[in-house]
Scaffold this active site. Structure first.
Site, mmCIF file in Angstrom:
data_model
loop_
_atom_site.group_PDB
_atom_site.id
_atom_site.type_symbol
_atom_site.label_atom_id
_atom_site.label_comp_id
_atom_site.label_asym_id
_atom_site.label_seq_id
_atom_site.Cartn_x
_atom_site.Cartn_y
_atom_site.Cartn_z
ATOM 1 C CE LYS A 66 -4.030 2.313 0.423
ATOM 2 N NZ LYS A 66 -3.667 2.973 -0.567
ATOM 3 C CE LYS A 90 3.576 6.958 6.241
ATOM 4 N NZ LYS A 90 3.468 7.809 5.267
ATOM 5 C CE LYS A 102 5.306 7.146 -0.728
ATOM 6 N NZ LYS A 102 4.200 7.547 -0.050
ATOM 7 C CB THR A 186 -2.342 13.266 5.770
ATOM 8 O OG1 THR A 186 -2.638 12.281 4.829
ATOM 9 C CG2 THR A 186 -0.810 13.011 6.174
ATOM 10 C CG ASN A 217 -3.699 17.014 0.849
ATOM 11 O OD1 ASN A 217 -3.542 16.115 2.008
ATOM 12 N ND2 ASN A 217 -4.944 17.092 0.800
ATOM 13 C CB SER A 345 -5.733 4.970 2.251
ATOM 14 O OG SER A 345 -5.487 5.887 1.449
HETATM 15 N N1 GLU Z 1 1.020 9.034 0.310
HETATM 16 C C1 GLU Z 1 0.432 8.845 1.661
HETATM 17 C C2 GLU Z 1 1.698 8.644 2.573
HETATM 18 O O1 GLU Z 1 2.771 8.739 2.400
HETATM 19 C C3 GLU Z 1 -0.746 7.855 1.558
HETATM 20 C C4 GLU Z 1 -0.639 6.627 1.130
HETATM 21 C C5 GLU Z 1 -1.861 5.650 0.942
HETATM 22 O O2 GLU Z 1 -3.028 6.465 1.302
HETATM 23 O O3 GLU Z 1 -1.653 4.710 0.475
HETATM 24 O O4 GLU Z 1 1.350 8.127 3.621
#
Ligand code: GLU
Length: 411
Positions: A66, A90, A102, A186, A217, A345
């Site tokens: 994810k 995370k 990522k 976030t 954001n 998410s």
């Molecule tokens: N890009 C965000 C992060 O770095 C969200 C990632 C997601 O929702 O999968 O946490």
């Protein structure tokens, strides 16, 4: 030093403190797989340009990979590997049934027309399609990507599989199965974490001030959520500079000004300061919400905040962490503080799997409960192992990953 090696320094401190099985440590030290793709795009002037993109899946130990997709001129294979590693940790800290990944494309999206951006997005999805899917790897927004881009990705992937695929991607518009509360998630999470830190220190929110680096954001929502919780926001910044107002910024005016001019700098009723001055303000909470490697050995000594709540991924280098430890600054690390985005998410994905949607109040309540729980689990580990919150967060994450690896028979 290579960013991935730097990112592993606190993880290695956690491994030593908890005496993690060396096999588990070796598995976590490397991504499971990383794909590099070349993406040809027909430009508006008739020429063809070839872009480079990546998707790195760091781990699928706890669930499907994810993580977001970033569009930025400085994207590199090392950066996506590092960001994927942070996503694994995370998600594990937040207690989500996910691994980490990522993606990224080397591009400054501001230089593309809307049509070129859409063509690039669709072509990227075609190229990474073999790796992704609702139960394999679920993309999301990250730096310079948004609900519109997620919509194009969903459409392209649905064409490839021949079915409606809302669960393969999160951060979508509501009409495509997005979740209420996702855009603010976030920032809201950063503030939930900061409020828990204030509570630990016995500081009432209305006695606290905050400075927020970044007004995209994450930064803009962090600032708004601080104000919603009675914390006075005295400074915010963007790439052009920072603005300060001792009485507290009028964020609605700042947002309107940014929309009109493209920057927060120059907004009426504020004093222009440098980004370095913002980081050194005497505030209760400093929230770096811009990008990685912002607090380093060169500026850490100047920081006068009592608490740092990391909205960005990797804003603090290990050298700076050592300075903050010595100065007694309480750092709520990225893999805990900015987990609100991926937590919502996860809620979006669950709602997509069920085809049943929650109210915004339900989302906010569930997010707050999960993040407060994660905060206290990390804080308990920090007390138990006598380590800072960052190392403690890795202890929590690695403990969960190692347990699952053992039961799965990986090590
Ligand atoms: N890009 C965000 C992060 O770095 C969200 C990632 C997601 O929702 O999968 O946490």
């Amino acid at each position: 030093m290579n960013i991935f090696e730097m990112a592993k320094i606190p993880m290695n401190q956690a491994i030593a403190a908890m005496q993690l099985d060396p096999g588990a440590a070796a598995v976590i030290a490397v991504p499971e797989r990383t794909l590099e793709v070349s993406i040809p795009v027909k430009m508006d002037d008739g020429s063809t340009r070839v872009f480079t993109g990546y998707r790195s899946q760091h781990s699928t130990v706890l669930g499907p990979a994810k993580g977001g997709v970033r569009y930025h001129q400085n994207v590199s294979i090392d950066e996506v590997k590092t960001l994927g590693f942070w996503m694994t940790c995370k998600c594990a800290v937040a207690g989500l049934p996910y691994g980490g990944a990522k993606g990224g494309i080397i591009v400054d999206p501001a230089t593309l027309s809307a049509r070129e951006l859409e063509a690039l997005t669709r072509a990227y999805i075609t190229k990474i399609a073999p790796l992704i899917g609702e139960k394999k790897d679920i993309p999301a927004p990250d730096m310079n990507t948004n609900g519109q881009i997620m919509g194009w990705m969903m459409d392209e992937y649905s064409k490839i599989t021949g079915q409606f695929e809302p669960g393969f991607i999160t951060g979508k518009a509501l009409c495509l199965g997005g979740s209420l509360g996702r855009t603010a998630a976030t920032g809201r999470g950063v503030v939930v974490a900061a409020l828990e830190a204030l509570k630990l220190k016995g500081i009432a929110p209305d006695q606290a001030t905050a400075a927020v680096q970044g007004f995209g954001n994450v930064g803009s929502w962090t600032a708004k959520m601080f104000v919603e919780n009675n914390v006075k926001v005295v400074a915010v910044s963007d790439v052009k500079g920072a603005i300060y107002c001792a009485e507290g910024l009028n964020l609605a005016a700042v947002e309107a000004y940014q929309k009109e001019t493209g920057s927060v700098v120059g907004c009426q009723g504020t004093k222009t300061i440098t980004n370095a001055e913002l980081l050194a303000l005497e505030v209760t909470v400093l929230a770096p919400c811009a990008m990685e490697l912002q607090l380093t050995k060169d500026n850490a000594d100047a920081v006068r905040a009592q608490i740092i709540a990391e909205g960005a991924n990797g804003p603090t280098t290990p050298d700076a962490d050592a300075v903050f430890d010595a100065k007694g600054i309480f750092v709520v690390p990225d893999i805990l503080a900015n987990g609100g985005g991926v937590t919502v998410s996860y809620f979006e994905w669950v709602q997509n799997l069920y085809r049943y949607f929650w109210t915004e109040a339900e989302v906010i309540e569930k997010q707050t409960v999960m993040m407060q729980k994660a905060f206290h689990e990390v804080h308990e580990a920090s007390v138990k192992y006598q380590v800072n919150m960052r190392v403690a967060a890795y202890i929590v994450a690695l403990g969960r990953l190692a347990e699952a690896m053992k039961i799965r028979g990986i090590c």
